[in-house]
Structure formats: C-alpha cells, structure tokens
Design an enzyme around this catalytic site. Sequence first.
Site, PDB file in Angstrom:
ATOM      1  N   LEU A 207      -8.499  33.864  13.945  1.00  0.00           N
ATOM      2  CA  LEU A 207      -8.490  34.914  13.970  1.00  0.00           C
ATOM      3  C   LEU A 207      -7.121  35.545  13.502  1.00  0.00           C
ATOM      4  CD1 LEU A 207      -9.736  36.642  17.530  1.00  0.00           C
ATOM      5  CD2 LEU A 207     -10.961  35.693  14.965  1.00  0.00           C
ATOM      6  N   GLY A 208      -5.848  34.775  13.250  1.00  0.00           N
ATOM      7  CA  GLY A 208      -5.220  35.302  12.975  1.00  0.00           C
ATOM      8  C   GLY A 208      -3.642  34.591  13.383  1.00  0.00           C
TER       9      GLY A 208
ATOM     10  N   TYR B 241     -11.432  39.276  24.267  1.00  0.00           N
ATOM     11  CA  TYR B 241     -12.228  39.736  22.869  1.00  0.00           C
ATOM     12  C   TYR B 241     -13.149  41.083  22.604  1.00  0.00           C
ATOM     13  CZ  TYR B 241     -14.083  37.916  18.651  1.00  0.00           C
ATOM     14  OH  TYR B 241     -14.751  38.222  16.984  1.00  0.00           O
TER      15      TYR B 241
ATOM     16  N   ASP C  53       7.210  45.192  22.386  1.00  0.00           N
ATOM     17  CA  ASP C  53       6.848  44.839  20.972  1.00  0.00           C
ATOM     18  C   ASP C  53       5.280  45.651  20.652  1.00  0.00           C
ATOM     19  OD1 ASP C  53       6.848  43.714  18.880  1.00  0.00           O
ATOM     20  OD2 ASP C  53       5.618  42.141  19.348  1.00  0.00           O
TER      21      ASP C  53
END
Length: 481
Positions: free
Chosen positions: A17-18, A94, A137
């Site tokens: 996905l990334g 998810y 973050d």
Amino acid sequence: MGRDMVLGGRYELAEKLGQGGMGTVHRGVDQRLRRTVAVKVLSSALAHDPQSRARFRREAHAAAALNHPAVATIHDVGEEPHPDGPRPYLVMEYVQGATLAEVLRGGPLSVVDAVNAACAVLDALRHSHECGIVHRDIKPSNIMVTGPETVKVLDFGIAKAFTETATRITGSGAAIGTPAYLSPEQINGAEIDHRADLYAMGCLLHELLTGQTPFRGESPFAIMHQHLFATPEPVSRLRAQIPPAVDAVILRALSKDPKERFDDAAQMRAALAGALAQASLPTVQATASGPPVTRTGGRTALRDKFRISLRPCADSALALLGCLLSLLCARGQLVDTAHFGRVAIAAGVLGLVTLPWSTRLSCAVGWGPVAEAVAVNSELRRAYIGWQHSYVAIAALLALAAACCLVSAARGQRRGAGSWVAFWFSATASIWYVLDDLHKLFVFYLLLSLVAIATVSWETFELVRRRAGTGRQPGKGRSPA
C-alpha cells in the site's frame, strides 16, 4: 518481502500500500481470524539491536491499549526471521479511505472541513495523552479520512520507538520525524511531552487551511532553523476568509515555548470549536408563513400525488421489519467499516420514508444492509480459505437464485417484498464467496445504489403510465377523441 509472504505463520501480505521512512505498509489477511488487516514491516533501523526491538514491542503494546474511534487499532506485533536480522512488524486495523496528504493534493480544505478534521484528531490525541502516550509524528500522511467528519490517526507509539532507537545508536537526541511538523523541543533533543503534538497540530491546521506548512526551506536544516527562530505568518494573510479566532488558535499552538501553548488537546479543541462557532453564527430571520395546504375532496394534494396507502398487509410489515433491522444493524456495528453504519442508517430511513408510497421500494433498500450484515458475520463466505468445487457450485447457484428473485421482484406489480428479501440474501452471500475483502463492500454499495435507482425509476414509470391511462378514459363533460 515479496507478495504472498506469510508473517508469523498467520498474516499473508496481499498488496503493498505504501512505503515511508519507518517501513513498508501492506494490505494483508489474518488467516486465523479471516479478516483484512494492515501490516507495517518496519525498516532495518530496528532490526540490528535487541534492546531497540524490545523497546519497540513495549511501545506497541502500550499503543495497543488505546481504545478510541479515531485511533487505528493495533492488533498484534511480532518479528519475522530475516538473513539481515529479525524484522519487526506491526499488525493494525485496515482502514479504508484517503490520507489527508492525498486530500491536500486537490488543494486546501474549507475552513469548516479543516477545523472539523483537526478537532477529530485532537479527540484522538486527548485520549492518547490521558493514557500517557505522545504521538510525536502528527502529519497529514498519518491521518486517514474515513468519512465527512471522521478520521483515524495512525502510527501511535512507533515514532517514540524510533526516536529512542536513534538516540541509542547515534548517542545523541537526533530528531526523528518530518521536519515540517517538528516542535522546537524535538529539534533540540530536549525532553518532550504532549504539547509537542499540539505544536504539530498547529502546523497541520496551517497546511489544511492554506495548502502549505508554516515553515518551508530548501533543506531540512533550513526548515528546522525556522521552527526554532522564525515567526510564522498568520494564515489570514494567506487566505482572507479565515476567521481571526482560528488564526489565533494556530499562532498559540505554534508558540516556541511549550508553556505558552494550550494546556492540553481538549483545551485546543474547545478553542477551535468556539472559533468556528463564533465565525458561523447564523443571522436570525423572520420565518414567513407558507400558503395553506389546498384540500380537494377532503384529501391533500400531496396525498393524491403519492397515493399514500397505509393499509396493513404482509408486504408492508416485511418492509417495515427490514427498515428497523437495518437501523439496528447500523447501531450494532455488525460490519466494522467506516461507511457501513451510515449506509445502513440511510437505507433504513429511506425505506421508512418511502414505505407509504411503495412497499417494493421500501423492501428493496431496507433489506440490503441486513443481508450484508448477516453475510459478513456468517460462515457462508470463502474468506481466503481456498477454492473448492463445492464452494464454486454454491456461489454459482446463489448468484442464479439472486437473478431469479430479482426478475420476480421486478415483475410483481404491487407485491414482491418476499422476492426482494430472497434476492438480497442470495446476492450478498454470492458476493462474499466470489470477491476478496477489499472489494466486497464496494460492490455491495454499488448494488444497493443501483437497486434503489432502478426501483425508483420503475415505480415512477408505473405511476406515470397509470395516470396517463386514467387521463385517456372518458371524463365529465368531454368525449374521447
């Protein structure tokens, strides 16, 4: 780590996905619980130091204790053997949707949308700070937009594990994170608390409203220097329609000294909500009285137009039950996705509203979410257990039964509620056999929309045809042409 790899003998990686500085994210399948998950395989920075891996597990376990609708749930943490050293991985809920970073590619948000998104993130931060967890973050790519006013904040606990790992490996308080959102105390390597997240929220809100972060430069060091010494430009200068009260909230959050920022996330959220309410106070206007309802023969024109009939029958009772069950399925959260609850509520309400006009339409929309909820929670689904001839035959016959029921429901003139119920249960079961988890709900939403549109069109056509037939009959004082 290639496609179709299984981590821990349980989590099958299905799709990448990334990828970011902290690792690679995959869509995966929990083979034991038969559910779709997100698996983050962390970078090699954690792989070579046993104490760093142990620290990461502690932080992940602490973050897993968070329980809030706006926080992505952590299901599991583990290590996968690798020739270069064990690779830590994290198994998370998810979440379907788009990150704020992806949303911002289309330009800045409206003031209302930006403030609502920020308030939702602050709700998640308030919960995590009360549990003693600082995110460290906060940035657009770590926030998933799951609905008009709902978000999911990702990666709780990971940033702290990486910061402490860098400190141990390099021997310094190296700043870990995205330079555009780092607080001055993070850059200086000083001890930080929850107010570092509030500083990042000021940077985030600035970007949501203007499309750019408050400090920009040609290098990360130039950006960090501005965080330490430069004064941010008020957002109202970059976008005139931003209320001064919202501007003041951002400037306070971006204070260099943590003591000058908001005390906590709840206080910042209240200030934002108050600023938005102050900027959008409605103008009170006198309400003009509408014309009286014209009655003809003792019945309203609206009643004549829609031929409302509330006489009880088995079909109307079945439609009413479907609408009520749809509302209960939404409230019970039987399908754990961001959109299903709203779709089920909309279907139930639409079914109740249209019930006096058409039991067929009411049944067509009301029973869809009910059948989907039953299919999701039943064993009548393939769910990555492998294709077998019996399953293929069952799926094919269910699809055929759904087609037959659909034809029967369409051919029924005023009845056919039972056919709609049978259609939905056989159709959703066949969908869960054939498609994987990523596509099942999208196909259901599409099918529900098409069924509703087709049924409305058919009922309208029938109504127009009946009225046209009535208009051709001999009337009073006139003879047919």
